[in-house]
Write an enzyme that holds these catalytic residues in place. Sequence first.
Site, PDB file in Angstrom:
ATOM      1  N   HIS A 156      40.638  51.991  77.516  1.00 43.56           N
ATOM      2  CA  HIS A 156      41.167  50.660  77.861  1.00 43.56           C
ATOM      3  C   HIS A 156      40.341  49.551  77.215  1.00 43.56           C
ATOM      4  CE1 HIS A 156      43.337  52.853  81.097  1.00 43.56           C
ATOM      5  NE2 HIS A 156      42.180  53.493  81.199  1.00 43.56           N
ATOM      6  N   LYS A 283      32.696  31.277  57.234  1.00 44.65           N
ATOM      7  CA  LYS A 283      33.496  32.464  57.531  1.00 44.65           C
ATOM      8  C   LYS A 283      33.240  33.631  56.584  1.00 44.65           C
ATOM      9  CE  LYS A 283      36.220  33.045  60.135  1.00 44.65           C
ATOM     10  NZ  LYS A 283      37.541  32.785  60.680  1.00 44.65           N
ATOM     11  N   GLU A 290      42.367  43.932  57.684  1.00 53.75           N
ATOM     12  CA  GLU A 290      43.558  43.295  58.261  1.00 53.75           C
ATOM     13  C   GLU A 290      44.805  43.584  57.419  1.00 53.75           C
ATOM     14  OE1 GLU A 290      42.669  39.077  59.747  1.00 53.75           O
ATOM     15  OE2 GLU A 290      40.914  39.616  58.575  1.00 53.75           O
TER      16      GLU A 290
END
Length: 456
Positions: A156, A283, A290
Amino acid sequence: MSKLWGGRFQKETDRLVDDFHSSISFDRRLYRYDILGSIAHAGMLGKTGIIREDEAETIIKGLAVVLEEIEKGLVEFSVEAEDIHMNVEQILTDRIGAVAKKLHTARSRNDQVALDIRMYLKDEIDNICGLLRELQSALLELAEQNIYTVMPGYTHLQRAQPVTLAHHLMAYFQMFQRDRERLRDCYGRVNILPLGAGALAGTTFPLEPVLVAEQLGFAGVAENSLDAVSDRDFAVEFTAAAALIMVHLSRFCEEIILWSSAEFSFIELDDAFSTGSSMMPQKKNPDVAELTRGKSGRVFGDLMTLLTVLKGLPLAYNKDMQEDKEALFDAVDTVKKCLQVFRPMVATMRVREENMATAARGGFTNATDLADYLVKKGVPFREAHDIVGKTVYYCVGANKSLEELTLDEFRRYCPAIDGDVYGAISIQRCVEARRRLAGPAPDAVLEAIARAREKL
Ligand code: ARG
């Protein structure tokens, strides 16, 4: 340009139709297989006396020249010639003249295209299996370096029990192993020669498909001519296997994305496999992971395309089936591209062992081991579960981990607890004790790695 099938027609094809039904823009990539298939077919026509041997020889030499010219970029394909099969035949006719018109004896584009795709897919399955193997071998190397790198295992996405990074990586090794096995299994069904089926009902000529199969490296010959030209199961199977590879890559990518976030900080991707932001100077983004995760959608779509194209098609060939190629090619290209970039991305990532270990020490990942300890002291498991649950609740309030409790605190919840509890619930011992049943203990993982090496 007059059509190879123009005899029946009084009018030119409308330009719109030429554009609409031409497949040369995408099936051109099959040129090599198409020509090798034709060479084998022509050789067999010569050997069986269906055409003269010298004619076969001229055709074969001509085809070899056409192949060379295409490879050198000297050939321009035409939309009017429709597809790769008729383009090759047209070019051959330009080069060697009338004898080229005998090549298509006892053959249809229907069995020809089935042959080409099968040849293409056999090669690509080999290529993809090779890429999978390279990825697996990179995983083994990384696993070997990390058999003591303790990290939390999750259910989970909540910290559950401690494992090691090696154990986690070896889980992916198993997935990619099954992927390879699935592709090998599929290969067996791709490896059947459809040539000889003609348009749908075979031919009246005394063909010897076995000769062609041997020359082209096929393990067998199709048993039913209708099935031979209608069957694209193999393309569906392949794409389903490709979709599962993408599922596995995508799950791995999701973890890499999470792990490289500041919140996890389990890994840092190499600069060469990360990208920046056009606005935010700080960043460093996991774009490769992705994009791989995103590209899984394309391959699922390809699978859906193939299933939908085939669904409800009456036997035998229907033009709908021309739509099989772009989906299949896209699945092949996407899986290959993703596997190619994924391996070095994983191989170069930096593992932040200390952060993984710290996370494993938090979150009460040793709670099950405390319950198991109580069981060994004679407490029934359900009772032990309840005792540890209450102990954890106390720890949360006191802002302590289980191993930070004093013996007095422990005994408030269960008098059976002794000083040996600290050894029993140390994170290291939690990992080391799980040496059986495919567990994360370093010696068990070393054995798993050794078995894995054999499979490679
Ligand atoms: N370009 C066609 C395809 O990919 C080749 C087979 C055409 N056969 C036909 N009967 N029109 O499916």
